[in-house]
Design a protein around this motif. Structure first.
Motif: not given
Length: 318
Positions: A262-274
């Protein structure tokens, strides 16, 4: 899927008929449906490129429909962020234009929108009694995809107060290989190692067949305005991945499955914040149709019962 009994809605046009939800809706409506496609042809389908084709011409070609379900879209946040101009043409201009053309011809309109109309910044465990966004909550989209959907909602309802806007929760399939979140998670789990999954992204999954049934019932009942169509309970990606892993392990105990981290969604690189919490309340759906979709756990367990070890791909799911 059985066709909902007693439907008297006539012949229905489904744009995006080759898509995930569109395919299920065509099955639900059976012979009372004509679907469009752009890149993936199917028997009886009508080709429609929403980026360039005139909506009125489509209606003239199809002819004789009582309702239109507008389900075509550039349907992922990343794809919209990569090409905003085309995303606007398809997700706003063509949808609003088709709705106007339908209204001029007396054709009822149902527009498929999204849970990403909302942009919860946290998982709302700190808000006592909070159980999701209702139709009366003001949209707060965090992604371009969500903003375009909200813009299309407003344009369609502004031109036709009798239209219905369906905000879909996370749509999943209990059949491996059909696409959607469970397929994505299963592919990650099928690769030994560690699969990182967000603990702080929550939504209300709904089975694709239940989503199609709900849409058909809303058409049949003549419901107007905004309706949330989602599952009856919320779950995080992490919780869903944990249950899927346990169920897959029971079905195939010899399979080597990834561990779930389990990690934060912020750990994933995406073009925009989810957004982190896009849970939807479905009180209005239940009140207007009497239909309550299945809880997500049953979908996960059926998917696992049908799953067999297969292609090994990504180790990260967001």
């Amino acid at each position: 899927m059985d066709k909902p009994g007693g439907l008297g809605i006539g012949r229905v046009l489904v744009t995006g008929g080759s898509g995930f939800v569109g395919r299920a809706l065509r099955e639900a409506l059976g012979g009372g449906c004509v679907g469009t496609y752009c890149g993936r042809a199917f028997e009886g389908g009508v080709r429609y490129d929403a980026a360039v084709d005139a909506p009125g011409d489509l209606l003239d070609r199809v002819g004789g429909v009582s309702h239109a379900v507008i389900a075509h879209a550039i349907a992922t946040p990343d794809a919209c962020a990569a090409d905003p101009e085309t995303a606007r043409r398809v997700n706003v201009d063509s949808c609003a234009g088709l709705a106007r053309a339908c209204r001029a011809r007396g054709i009822g309109v149902l527009f498929c929108s999204t849970e990403l109309a909302f942009g919860g910044g946290v998982v709302r465990e700190d808000r006592a009694g909070w159980s999701g966004y209702s139709e009366g909550d003001g949209p707060s989209p965090q992604t371009l995809y969500g903003r375009l959907k909200v813009e299309a909602e407003r344009s369609i309802l502004g031109a036709d107060a009798g239209a219905v806007v369906v905000r879909l929760g996370r749509v999943v399939s209990d059949a491996p290989g059909r696409g959607g979140l469970l397929d994505e998670l299963a592919r990650g789990l099928a690769r030994p190692g560690v699969m990182r999954v967000a603990t702080d992204q929550r939504f209300c999954p709904i089975g694709v067949n239940d989503a199609a049934r709900a849409i058909a019932l809303l058409l049949d009942r003549g419901v107007e305005g905004v309706v949330h169509v989602a599952g009856p309970s919320a779950v995080t990606r992490f919780e869903m991945a944990q249950r899927l892993r346990a169920a897959m392990g029971q079905v195939q105990p010899e399979a080597a499955l990834a561990e779930v981290e389990g990690v934060s969604i912020e750990a994933f690189a995406t073009p925009e914040p989810r957004p982190k919490d896009v849970s939807l309340r479905i009180d209005r759906l239940v009140e207007t149709t009497g239909f309550r979709p299945e809880v997500w756990r049953g979908l996960v367990d059926r998917f696992a019962a049908r799953w067999r070890p297969a292609i090994r791909t990504t180790t990260a799911c967001r």
